[in-house]
Write a protein that holds these residues in place. Structure first.
Motif, PDB file in Angstrom:
ATOM      1  N   HIS A  31     -14.097  21.815 -43.592  1.00  0.00           N
ATOM      2  CA  HIS A  31     -14.172  22.725 -44.732  1.00  0.00           C
ATOM      3  C   HIS A  31     -15.503  23.472 -44.715  1.00  0.00           C
ATOM      4  CE1 HIS A  31     -10.651  20.785 -46.442  1.00  0.00           C
ATOM      5  NE2 HIS A  31     -11.215  19.641 -46.086  1.00  0.00           N
ATOM      6  N   PRO A  32     -15.461  24.802 -44.815  1.00  0.00           N
ATOM      7  CA  PRO A  32     -16.722  25.545 -44.859  1.00  0.00           C
ATOM      8  C   PRO A  32     -17.385  25.415 -46.228  1.00  0.00           C
ATOM      9  CG  PRO A  32     -14.885  27.045 -45.123  1.00  0.00           C
ATOM     10  CD  PRO A  32     -14.298  25.677 -44.873  1.00  0.00           C
ATOM     11  N   VAL A  33     -18.688  25.186 -46.223  1.00  0.00           N
ATOM     12  CA  VAL A  33     -19.477  25.134 -47.454  1.00  0.00           C
ATOM     13  C   VAL A  33     -20.665  26.067 -47.264  1.00  0.00           C
ATOM     14  CG1 VAL A  33     -20.871  23.706 -48.996  1.00  0.00           C
ATOM     15  CG2 VAL A  33     -18.758  22.781 -48.016  1.00  0.00           C
ATOM     16  N   ALA A 129     -14.874  24.067 -55.684  1.00  0.00           N
ATOM     17  CA  ALA A 129     -14.341  23.296 -54.554  1.00  0.00           C
ATOM     18  C   ALA A 129     -15.183  22.055 -54.286  1.00  0.00           C
ATOM     19  CB  ALA A 129     -14.287  24.161 -53.299  1.00  0.00           C
ATOM     20  N   LEU A 130     -16.264  21.911 -55.046  1.00  0.00           N
ATOM     21  CA  LEU A 130     -17.179  20.787 -54.869  1.00  0.00           C
ATOM     22  C   LEU A 130     -17.335  20.058 -56.192  1.00  0.00           C
ATOM     23  CD1 LEU A 130     -19.637  23.098 -53.071  1.00  0.00           C
ATOM     24  CD2 LEU A 130     -18.490  21.222 -51.910  1.00  0.00           C
ATOM     25  N   GLU A 131     -17.770  18.817 -56.115  1.00  0.00           N
ATOM     26  CA  GLU A 131     -18.048  18.071 -57.338  1.00  0.00           C
ATOM     27  C   GLU A 131     -19.265  17.183 -57.133  1.00  0.00           C
ATOM     28  OE1 GLU A 131     -14.863  15.492 -58.477  1.00  0.00           O
ATOM     29  OE2 GLU A 131     -14.628  14.689 -56.471  1.00  0.00           O
ATOM     30  N   GLY A 132     -20.042  17.050 -58.198  1.00  0.00           N
ATOM     31  CA  GLY A 132     -21.221  16.202 -58.148  1.00  0.00           C
ATOM     32  C   GLY A 132     -20.837  14.739 -58.197  1.00  0.00           C
ATOM     33  N   ARG A 133     -21.576  13.915 -57.448  1.00  0.00           N
ATOM     34  CA  ARG A 133     -21.350  12.469 -57.466  1.00  0.00           C
ATOM     35  C   ARG A 133     -22.489  11.736 -58.139  1.00  0.00           C
ATOM     36  NH1 ARG A 133     -20.911  10.178 -52.090  1.00  0.00           N
ATOM     37  NH2 ARG A 133     -22.315  11.783 -51.428  1.00  0.00           N
ATOM     38  N   ALA A 134     -23.673  12.324 -58.113  1.00  0.00           N
ATOM     39  CA  ALA A 134     -24.854  11.696 -58.708  1.00  0.00           C
ATOM     40  C   ALA A 134     -25.915  12.777 -58.859  1.00  0.00           C
ATOM     41  CB  ALA A 134     -25.369  10.563 -57.820  1.00  0.00           C
ATOM     42  N   ALA A 152     -28.804  15.857 -55.533  1.00  0.00           N
ATOM     43  CA  ALA A 152     -27.468  15.974 -56.119  1.00  0.00           C
ATOM     44  C   ALA A 152     -26.432  15.833 -55.007  1.00  0.00           C
ATOM     45  CB  ALA A 152     -27.313  17.306 -56.847  1.00  0.00           C
ATOM     46  N   PRO A 153     -26.076  14.608 -54.623  1.00  0.00           N
ATOM     47  CA  PRO A 153     -25.011  14.438 -53.629  1.00  0.00           C
ATOM     48  C   PRO A 153     -23.713  15.049 -54.147  1.00  0.00           C
ATOM     49  CG  PRO A 153     -26.194  12.390 -53.991  1.00  0.00           C
ATOM     50  CD  PRO A 153     -26.638  13.342 -55.055  1.00  0.00           C
ATOM     51  N   LEU A 154     -23.011  15.771 -53.275  1.00  0.00           N
ATOM     52  CA  LEU A 154     -21.773  16.456 -53.643  1.00  0.00           C
ATOM     53  C   LEU A 154     -20.633  15.995 -52.757  1.00  0.00           C
ATOM     54  CD1 LEU A 154     -23.244  20.067 -53.824  1.00  0.00           C
ATOM     55  CD2 LEU A 154     -22.789  18.552 -55.750  1.00  0.00           C
ATOM     56  N   SER A 155     -19.416  16.211 -53.215  1.00  0.00           N
ATOM     57  CA  SER A 155     -18.206  15.970 -52.418  1.00  0.00           C
ATOM     58  C   SER A 155     -17.367  17.231 -52.439  1.00  0.00           C
ATOM     59  CB  SER A 155     -17.381  14.818 -53.000  1.00  0.00           C
ATOM     60  OG  SER A 155     -18.077  13.603 -52.901  1.00  0.00           O
ATOM     61  N   VAL A 156     -16.641  17.460 -51.339  1.00  0.00           N
ATOM     62  CA  VAL A 156     -15.711  18.583 -51.265  1.00  0.00           C
ATOM     63  C   VAL A 156     -14.370  18.091 -51.783  1.00  0.00           C
ATOM     64  CG1 VAL A 156     -14.501  20.167 -49.709  1.00  0.00           C
ATOM     65  CG2 VAL A 156     -16.903  19.590 -49.295  1.00  0.00           C
ATOM     66  N   ARG A 157     -13.814  18.834 -52.741  1.00  0.00           N
ATOM     67  CA  ARG A 157     -12.484  18.478 -53.265  1.00  0.00           C
ATOM     68  C   ARG A 157     -11.430  18.984 -52.297  1.00  0.00           C
ATOM     69  NH1 ARG A 157     -12.903  18.201 -59.368  1.00  0.00           N
ATOM     70  NH2 ARG A 157     -15.014  18.899 -59.782  1.00  0.00           N
ATOM     71  N   ARG A 158     -10.442  18.148 -51.998  1.00  0.00           N
ATOM     72  CA  ARG A 158      -9.341  18.571 -51.137  1.00  0.00           C
ATOM     73  C   ARG A 158      -8.094  17.816 -51.544  1.00  0.00           C
ATOM     74  NH1 ARG A 158      -7.598  17.144 -45.484  1.00  0.00           N
ATOM     75  NH2 ARG A 158      -6.206  18.844 -44.974  1.00  0.00           N
ATOM     76  N   ARG A 159      -7.263  18.494 -52.287  1.00  0.00           N
ATOM     77  CA  ARG A 159      -6.041  17.891 -52.820  1.00  0.00           C
ATOM     78  C   ARG A 159      -6.327  16.505 -53.356  1.00  0.00           C
ATOM     79  NH1 ARG A 159      -2.187  20.175 -48.130  1.00  0.00           N
ATOM     80  NH2 ARG A 159      -2.762  22.330 -48.476  1.00  0.00           N
ATOM     81  N   VAL A 165     -20.201  15.134 -48.736  1.00  0.00           N
ATOM     82  CA  VAL A 165     -21.282  15.958 -48.227  1.00  0.00           C
ATOM     83  C   VAL A 165     -22.541  15.110 -48.323  1.00  0.00           C
ATOM     84  CG1 VAL A 165     -22.626  18.063 -48.597  1.00  0.00           C
ATOM     85  CG2 VAL A 165     -20.172  18.041 -49.115  1.00  0.00           C
ATOM     86  N   PRO A 166     -23.330  15.011 -47.254  1.00  0.00           N
ATOM     87  CA  PRO A 166     -24.567  14.234 -47.335  1.00  0.00           C
ATOM     88  C   PRO A 166     -25.462  14.774 -48.452  1.00  0.00           C
ATOM     89  CG  PRO A 166     -24.079  14.784 -45.066  1.00  0.00           C
ATOM     90  CD  PRO A 166     -23.099  15.541 -45.928  1.00  0.00           C
TER      91      PRO A 166
END
Length: 171
Positions: A31-33, A129-134, A152-159, A165-166
């Motif tokens: 996924h491109p970010v 398309a991203l969400e914060g984890r901490a 701010a560690p993030l994650s890419v949402r995918r279905r 994401v580091p």
């Protein structure tokens, strides 16, 4: 203002000229970010230039925020109108999204002010398309003085799957 981006992730493209700041696109699990480093003009150095910097970011972000991360020294709080206008393009402030509270980042033992940090002018903004984890702040002291790092560690949402994401931070 000079900025830089460092990443351990594969870079799929660099320097999109539409962005008025240092930027690149990384590949996160296919996924491109889009990453954009931010350091706007200091308002005391000229409020017009400061507002122009934020308006330039807003113009570049409009319609392009889905997979974008903008991080750095915005020299603005979420109470500043140009900053709210930028966030209104579809970005979320990770700390606000997580209900993490205020993370004062300025002035941190600034030689002109000699008070502890009381406002947050450094931010990690991200698209839907991203969400914060901490979200957290660390203060390190170097020979040049204290430096605040905003994480701010993030994650890419995918279905139904979330790709990690580091940790991304502002130095």
């Amino acid at each position: 203002m000079p900025t830089a981006l460092y990443t351990r992730l594969p870079v799929s493209s660099a320097a999109d000229p539409a962005w008025p700041t240092t930027n690149l696109t990384v590949d996160v699990g296919g996924h491109p970010v889009q990453l954009a480093a931010v350091h706007t003009c200091y308002p005391a150095g000229g409020t017009r230039r400061w507002a122009e910097d934020l308006h330039g970011l807003r113009a570049a972000a409009t319609g392009r925020t889905r997979n974008t991360v903008m991080l750095g020294d915005f020299n603005a709080t979420l109470d500043h109108r140009p900053m709210r206008d930028l966030v209104d393009t579809g970005l979320a402030d990770t700390h606000e999204e997580l209900g993490a509270g205020l993370f004062p980042t300025w002035p941190q033992d600034h030689p002109d002010y000699r008070v502890p940090a009381v406002i947050q002018i450094d931010h990690v903004l991200h698209g839907p398309a991203l969400e914060g984890r901490a979200a957290f702040v660390e203060v390190e002291t170097f020979t040049s003085g204290p430096t605040v790092r905003l994480f701010a560690p993030l994650s890419v949402r995918r279905r139904s799957r979330i790709w990690s994401v580091p940790e991304m931070s502002t130095p």
